[in-house]
Design a protein around this motif. Structure first.
Motif, PDB file in Angstrom:
ATOM      1  N   GLN A   1       0.821  -1.215   0.000  1.00 13.30           N
ATOM      2  CA  GLN A   1       0.000   0.000   0.000  1.00 13.30           C
ATOM      3  C   GLN A   1       0.851   1.261   0.000  1.00 13.30           C
ATOM      4  N   GLN A   2       2.080   1.147   0.559  1.00 12.93           N
ATOM      5  CA  GLN A   2       3.007   2.282   0.539  1.00 12.93           C
ATOM      6  C   GLN A   2       3.806   2.339  -0.767  1.00 12.93           C
ATOM      7  N   SER A   3       3.578   1.351  -1.656  1.00 12.82           N
ATOM      8  CA  SER A   3       4.391   1.212  -2.883  1.00 12.82           C
ATOM      9  C   SER A   3       5.873   1.122  -2.547  1.00 12.82           C
ATOM     10  N   ALA A   4       6.161   0.409  -1.457  1.00 15.09           N
ATOM     11  CA  ALA A   4       7.536   0.289  -0.980  1.00 15.09           C
ATOM     12  C   ALA A   4       8.190  -1.013  -1.408  1.00 15.09           C
ATOM     13  N   GLU A   5       7.507  -1.808  -2.238  1.00 17.12           N
ATOM     14  CA  GLU A   5       8.124  -3.046  -2.703  1.00 17.12           C
ATOM     15  C   GLU A   5       9.276  -2.732  -3.657  1.00 17.12           C
ATOM     16  N   ASP A   6      10.238  -3.662  -3.759  1.00 16.06           N
ATOM     17  CA  ASP A   6      11.383  -3.492  -4.656  1.00 16.06           C
ATOM     18  C   ASP A   6      10.976  -4.006  -6.040  1.00 16.06           C
ATOM     19  N   ARG A   7      10.434  -3.121  -6.853  1.00 16.72           N
ATOM     20  CA  ARG A   7       9.870  -3.533  -8.138  1.00 16.72           C
ATOM     21  C   ARG A   7      10.922  -4.073  -9.096  1.00 16.72           C
ATOM     22  N   THR A   8      12.116  -3.505  -9.036  1.00 16.29           N
ATOM     23  CA  THR A   8      13.180  -3.978  -9.931  1.00 16.29           C
ATOM     24  C   THR A   8      13.576  -5.412  -9.585  1.00 16.29           C
ATOM     25  N   PHE A   9      13.750  -5.685  -8.300  1.00 14.33           N
ATOM     26  CA  PHE A   9      14.107  -7.031  -7.868  1.00 14.33           C
ATOM     27  C   PHE A   9      13.006  -8.019  -8.224  1.00 14.33           C
ATOM     28  N   ILE A  10      11.773  -7.635  -7.971  1.00 19.21           N
ATOM     29  CA  ILE A  10      10.648  -8.526  -8.230  1.00 19.21           C
ATOM     30  C   ILE A  10      10.540  -8.840  -9.719  1.00 19.21           C
ATOM     31  N   ALA A  11      10.669  -7.824 -10.545  1.00 12.44           N
ATOM     32  CA  ALA A  11      10.529  -8.020 -11.989  1.00 12.44           C
ATOM     33  C   ALA A  11      11.664  -8.858 -12.555  1.00 12.44           C
ATOM     34  N   GLY A  12      12.860  -8.671 -12.043  1.00 12.64           N
ATOM     35  CA  GLY A  12      14.011  -9.348 -12.624  1.00 12.64           C
ATOM     36  C   GLY A  12      14.310 -10.713 -12.052  1.00 12.64           C
ATOM     37  N   ARG A  13      13.887 -10.978 -10.813  1.00 12.35           N
ATOM     38  CA  ARG A  13      14.360 -12.189 -10.171  1.00 12.35           C
ATOM     39  C   ARG A  13      13.254 -13.060  -9.572  1.00 12.35           C
ATOM     40  N   CYS A  14      11.993 -12.678  -9.747  1.00 21.59           N
ATOM     41  CA  CYS A  14      10.919 -13.409  -9.067  1.00 21.59           C
ATOM     42  C   CYS A  14       9.778 -13.732 -10.027  1.00 21.59           C
ATOM     43  N   GLU A  15       8.925 -14.657  -9.585  1.00 20.62           N
ATOM     44  CA  GLU A  15       7.713 -15.002 -10.324  1.00 20.62           C
ATOM     45  C   GLU A  15       6.594 -15.278  -9.328  1.00 20.62           C
ATOM     46  N   GLY A  16       5.361 -15.225  -9.821  1.00 20.54           N
ATOM     47  CA  GLY A  16       4.210 -15.488  -8.973  1.00 20.54           C
ATOM     48  C   GLY A  16       3.766 -14.296  -8.148  1.00 20.54           C
ATOM     49  N   PHE A  17       4.240 -13.089  -8.507  1.00 17.07           N
ATOM     50  CA  PHE A  17       3.974 -11.918  -7.668  1.00 17.07           C
ATOM     51  C   PHE A  17       2.507 -11.514  -7.672  1.00 17.07           C
ATOM     52  N   ASP A  18       1.846 -11.547  -8.819  1.00 21.50           N
ATOM     53  CA  ASP A  18       0.485 -11.017  -8.912  1.00 21.50           C
ATOM     54  C   ASP A  18      -0.476 -11.791  -8.019  1.00 21.50           C
ATOM     55  N   GLU A  19      -0.415 -13.106  -8.061  1.00 22.08           N
ATOM     56  CA  GLU A  19      -1.305 -13.912  -7.221  1.00 22.08           C
ATOM     57  C   GLU A  19      -1.002 -13.683  -5.746  1.00 22.08           C
ATOM     58  N   PHE A  20       0.286 -13.590  -5.427  1.00 21.94           N
ATOM     59  CA  PHE A  20       0.689 -13.303  -4.049  1.00 21.94           C
ATOM     60  C   PHE A  20       0.111 -11.965  -3.583  1.00 21.94           C
ATOM     61  N   ALA A  21       0.297 -10.929  -4.390  1.00 19.49           N
ATOM     62  CA  ALA A  21      -0.158  -9.594  -4.000  1.00 19.49           C
ATOM     63  C   ALA A  21      -1.665  -9.547  -3.817  1.00 19.49           C
ATOM     64  N   GLU A  22      -2.376 -10.220  -4.699  1.00 22.76           N
ATOM     65  CA  GLU A  22      -3.836 -10.253  -4.589  1.00 22.76           C
ATOM     66  C   GLU A  22      -4.269 -10.870  -3.252  1.00 22.76           C
ATOM     67  N   THR A  23      -3.531 -11.889  -2.822  1.00 25.25           N
ATOM     68  CA  THR A  23      -3.874 -12.563  -1.565  1.00 25.25           C
ATOM     69  C   THR A  23      -3.577 -11.679  -0.360  1.00 25.25           C
ATOM     70  N   VAL A  24      -2.383 -11.126  -0.290  1.00 24.74           N
ATOM     71  CA  VAL A  24      -2.008 -10.399   0.928  1.00 24.74           C
ATOM     72  C   VAL A  24      -2.789  -9.100   1.081  1.00 24.74           C
ATOM     73  N   LEU A  25      -3.195  -8.506  -0.029  1.00 26.47           N
ATOM     74  CA  LEU A  25      -3.933  -7.246   0.074  1.00 26.47           C
ATOM     75  C   LEU A  25      -5.304  -7.421   0.720  1.00 26.47           C
ATOM     76  N   LYS A  26      -5.759  -8.660   0.840  1.00 25.31           N
ATOM     77  CA  LYS A  26      -7.020  -8.925   1.534  1.00 25.31           C
ATOM     78  C   LYS A  26      -6.843  -8.807   3.056  1.00 25.31           C
ATOM     79  N   TYR A  27      -5.589  -8.810   3.520  1.00 22.71           N
ATOM     80  CA  TYR A  27      -5.329  -8.779   4.960  1.00 22.71           C
ATOM     81  C   TYR A  27      -5.210  -7.326   5.424  1.00 22.71           C
ATOM     82  N   THR A  28      -6.347  -6.745   5.753  1.00 24.96           N
ATOM     83  CA  THR A  28      -6.383  -5.351   6.200  1.00 24.96           C
ATOM     84  C   THR A  28      -5.789  -5.234   7.600  1.00 24.96           C
ATOM     85  N   PRO A  29      -5.300  -4.067   7.961  1.00 22.34           N
ATOM     86  CA  PRO A  29      -4.743  -3.905   9.313  1.00 22.34           C
ATOM     87  C   PRO A  29      -5.720  -4.306  10.418  1.00 22.34           C
ATOM     88  N   ASP A  30      -6.983  -3.944  10.273  1.00 24.03           N
ATOM     89  CA  ASP A  30      -7.953  -4.268  11.320  1.00 24.03           C
ATOM     90  C   ASP A  30      -8.166  -5.771  11.441  1.00 24.03           C
TER      91      ASP A  30
END
Length: 932
Positions: free
Chosen positions: A463-492
């Motif tokens: 939510q802060q857009s603090a992820e390392d986008r360069t690292f994720i794009a160049g060295r990782c996979e499966g990010f979109d499904e992961f992000a969709e899942t964790v964003l459901k976990y609201t602070p409350d």
């Protein structure tokens, strides 16, 4: 001369040194020794003793070399008649203000300099001594402040090495003295009994009691500690074939330098305990050929010779295999044993009997780490090094690790990283562990809610857009499904599940986003859950999200609980992999090992093809032994009656088992259910290697003889395997099929030939002092301090979408408390060694269960009252430790004490579905004051 260096002259010699170097350090760099008492290279220089005075050209008064920095063109003289005279005066002044005899000075740093400078000792009236000799009741450390020269090394060592702040300076002038705490005993001042103050003291003002009582050692043997996974180096002092005491290694020795914990420095005496196994033993009915029915009591022990014992074991294992097949046998290897011995256990299981029923206690502590990190990165090990984390991390996130008690030397390194470098520390733990005193934040999550907590933190990072986008794009996979899942976990929602306030969730996300690289550190608080693999995957997700992988100061850093858990896993003592994590399901891998270990079986009673199916895990083997589906169980150095969950179930199963061989150094609690006892040698009585938590392979060395006719474990295994080959008329034909080993170094050569990560490891390189952290891919390769630098082991790092799931058993009306478990500082694992250490037992000799003050008050329980804790499986009896270390509704117990005093009487056998690790950290119990 490189940038930042200057040139000075010392005793006529031109010396180049960094500009921030002291004269003392510059001199030491070229082998010039300057005497000192207050100074030590590990400690902040204070220049108080003045013994290190040197003459600086152009200055009339000598200067203290330990605090004087070098200056370009300076001319220094470290020896002269004037300096000798001054140093003698200083020494005689120290002697006049303290109380020494020649015996008090023998073997001390002060004694050395007194002798070298011919300082005179003045006799003093004993009645005039200012302090009581032996003024502190500490069981291992003798305090005699009459011999204190106020160098303050003890104060600085406790502050700057251990981070405990026990020692201080009180009063002024002639009344100045060293005190513990607020003039308390050491233990009252929260001393951790590490002995750092003793190691740095230049006199015998602080001394090991054992060392004072011992005669001068005949030899010192450098070895590796046999307790936790840190892998500390130290010296065993030997006299008359006995260990007299332990002394620290040199400051530059890795991974610990001079630092040790209480177990490493004072917990060695179990080696000489009267209960050591000294001769093989066999049950009477086994010798007499009487078949025992399930549930029948085992008979008396009979001492036998090695030929009788090993021939009997070889005959029985062979007959079971011939009658019931490969999987009627199972083998437990041990994280207490060497790399070489773990390799031999799995080789015996697979080559001689064709079974993958080989496992060890990693199943119970870090199997979820191995599985989870392999899924995320392709490698299930600590990615960075301890010294790297302590020196280079910009933030520390410790979750599920009571580091200062479970891995004390590394815990002290973390305290120092916070204390000296000022980096933020986040501790996530349901208990208020000691490390929280240094923490910027203590996240006190409800036990079993780690996935929700971590998903909530990661959602805030996104939510802060603090992820390392360069690292994720160049060295990782499966990010979109992961992000969709964790964003459901609201602070409350996360706060409701975990119990962690929303403000702390936000602050955690902010700290991790702003302080990179951050190191994540965990232990069994993460792994010992039915969601253990998911917990580990969440931590892998977090470090990929922040770009903290493959960089100094970052990484995933699981801390292995025992001295060789890492090595036992590396060398294939697991149900699903050969050495080097080479899968049993891979046909090419199976063919590789079949070729290497090939046997000509003569009558072809079985195919030489190895099974492609994983074997039974520890908990599955125990249950199968109770049903006699597993008829023969060979246990090396494990004690399931102490360490498995629901030990009442373990006892029932083992009491019905057909044939159990136990290879051990003590008659452990499991020996009650054994049919043959084979006496092994302790770590001090044999050679071998351990691999510590940071993947560093290190030697341990024989210092004394084994008791009686006990033998090194590798030797017992080799002898037994040779007898099995003979009984089966099997002829080794593969290049590495033989069992005629003459030394552990020969076994390591075989390991290197078959294990890619160990390909360049050899005793020659280890003896030469090389720091080898796997993978070491060849003889010229220097090892790998940091994993995943350019790419992950299986290419790209894989994000996993992980959801929170509740623990298997939660509190209810009948069992309203949640029990969680762990270790304490003064004991280790099942306590077989630490309970037999006089020093350790003197400090902690009874089982305690922690309960919150409010819960205790409500139940009428006072501190140190006897209590009973009940679950659906059994009862635990202990003393109540009323403390705010645990929150309301939570109890904490340990598994160091036997019988009714072991917390595993109440734990649950619920397993993680992937790693099959038990959920030690959460079960439902009730507690009451014991009125019996």
């Amino acid at each position: 001369m490189s940038r930042g260096e200057i040139t000075i002259e010392i005793n006529g010699q031109q010396v180049m040194a960094p500009a921030d170097t002291t004269i003392y350090e510059a001199a030491a760099s070229v082998g010039i020794e300057i005497p000192t008492l207050c100074h030590h290279p590990d400690l902040t220089p204070v220049g108080s003793c003045r013994l290190c005075l040197v003459q600086l050209e152009g200055q009339e008064i000598p200067v203290a070399s330990c605090t004087e920095q070098v200056r370009q063109g300076a001319v220094v003289q470290t020896d002269s008649e004037e300096l000798t005279s001054r140093r003698r005066e200083i020494l005689e002044l120290l002697l006049s203000e303290s109380d020494f005899s020649s015996d008090d000075l023998a073997g001390t740093e002060l004694g050395r300099w007194i002798q070298e400078y011919d300082a005179q000792i003045q006799s003093r009236d004993v009645a005039a001594r200012r302090f009581t000799v032996d003024s502190d009741p500490h069981p291992t450390i003798r305090v005699d402040l009459n011999q204190c020269i106020l160098c303050t090394r003890c104060v600085r060592a406790c502050d700057e090495v251990q981070g405990r702040f026990v020692w201080g300076v009180a009063n002024r002038g002639a009344e100045t003295q060293i005190v513990a705490g607020a003039n308390q005993t050491m233990l009252e001042a929260r001393c951790e009994s590490c002995g750092a103050c003793v190691a740095y003291c230049p006199t015998y003002a602080l001394a090991d009691r054992a060392a004072l009582q011992a005669e001068s050692a005949e030899q010192r043997v450098r070895t590796t500690c046999a307790y936790c996974g840190v892998g500390c180096q130290f010296d065993l002092n030997i006299k008359n074939d006995r260990i007299t005491h332990v002394t620290s290694a040199e400051p530059e020795a890795g991974p610990n330098g001079m630092a040790l914990c209480v177990k490493g420095r004072y917990g060695y005496d179990f080696v000489h305990h009267s209960e050591r196994l000294k001769v093989p033993k066999v049950r009477r009915e086994i010798l007499d050929g009487i078949e025992r029915q399930p549930g029948d009591a085992r008979g008396e022990w009979v001492d036998v010779d090695w030929n009788t014992a090993l021939d009997l074991v070889a005959t029985k294992l062979t007959s079971i295999h011939q009658e019931s097949g490969s999987d009627a046998l199972a083998f437990f290897s041990s994280a207490k044993c060497s790399n070489e011995e773990n390799y031999l256990v799995q080789k015996m299981a697979r080559q001689l009997f064709g079974t993958n029923n080989v496992d060890h206690c990693a199943r119970l502590c870090h199997s979820s780490t191995v599985a989870g990190l392999a899924m995320a990165f392709g490698s299930g090990a600590m990615s960075n090094s301890m010294d790297d984390v302590a020196a280079r991390s910009k933030a520390l996130f410790v979750i599920g690790s009571n580091t200062t008690e479970q891995h004390p030397v590394f815990g002290a390194m973390l305290r120092q990283a916070v204390h000296l470098r000022g980096i933020p520390l986040i501790v996530a733990d349901p208990r208020k562990i000691e490390l929280t005193e240094f923490a910027t934040l203590h996240l006190r999550q409800n036990p079993g809610t780690d996935v929700a907590l971590l998903n909530g933190i990661m959602a805030l990072v996104l939510q802060q857009s603090a992820e390392d986008r360069t690292f994720i794009a160049g060295r990782c996979e499966g990010f979109d499904e992961f992000a969709e899942t964790v964003l459901k976990y609201t602070p409350d929602s996360v706060s409701e599940i975990s119990g962690v306030p929303v403000s702390q969730l936000r602050q955690t996300a902010q700290i991790l986003a702003e302080h990179r690289p951050a190191a994540v550190i965990w232990a069994m608080g993460i792994t010992q859950h039915t969601t253990g693999v998911m917990n580990v995957l969440s931590l892998a997700n977090l470090q990929m999200l922040l770009g903290n992988m493959g960089v100094p100061g970052g990484g995933v850093n699981p801390l292995r609980g025992q001295n060789n858990v890492q090595g036992a896993c590396d060398l294939g003592a697991l149900v699903n992999v050969f050495p080097g994590y080479q899968s049993v399901s891979d046909s090419a891998v199976r063919q590789k090992f079949e070729d290497a270990w090939k046997l000509d079986l003569g009558d072809s009673t079985r195919s030489s093809t190895f099974s492609d199916q994983p074997g039974l895990t520890i908990t599955e083997v125990i249950s199968a032994a109770g049903k006699r589906d597993v008829r023969g169980l060979y246990i090396l150095g494990e004690n399931p009656v102490m360490t498995d969950p629901d030990i009442n179930h373990v006892r029932r199963c083992l009491s019905r088992s057909e044939f159990v061989v136990l290879q051990e150094i003590f008659p452990s609690e499991t020996s009650e259910y054994a049919d043959v006892l084979l006496p092994g040698a302790s770590f001090a009585e044999r050679d071998g290697t351990f691999t510590n938590t940071e993947r560093r392979i290190q030697q341990f060395r024989q210092a004394i003889s084994p008791p009686g006719v006990a033998r090194p474990d590798w030797e017992i295994l080799s002898d037994l395997a040779s007898r099995i080959l003979g009984q089966r008329e099997a002829v080794p034909t593969g290049p590495l099929a033989e069992w005629s080993y003459q030394s552990p170094s020969q076994i390591m050569q075989e390991i290197a030939a078959l294990t890619p990560q160990y390909a360049g490891v050899s005793y020659r390189r280890l003896e030469a002092g090389e720091r080898l952290q796997w993978p070491v891919v060849g003889e010229s390769h220097s090892g790998t301090p940091i994993l995943h630098v350019k790419q992950f082991t299986h290419g790209k790092g894989r994000f996993h979408a992980v959801e929170h799931l509740p623990a298997q058993e939660l509190p209810d009306d009948e069992f309203p408390f949640l029990m969680t478990t762990g270790r304490v500082l003064y004991h280790w694992h099942g306590g077989e060694m630490t309970r037999r250490s006089e020093a350790l037992s003197a400090i902690y000799n009874e089982p305690y269960v922690e309960i919150s003050p409010r819960d205790a008050s409500r139940l009428g329980i006072m501190h140190l009252d006897a209590i009973s804790v009940h679950s659906r499986r059994g009862e635990l009896k202990a003393l109540a430790a009323v403390t705010d270390r645990v929150g309301e509704g939570v109890l904490f117990g340990n598994f160091h004490f036997p019988g009714a005093h072991n917390v595993n009487n109440v734990t649950i056998t619920a397993l993680d579905p992937v790693a099959k690790i038990p959920e030690y950290k959460v079960c439902a119990v009730r507690v009451q004051k014991d009125v019996s």
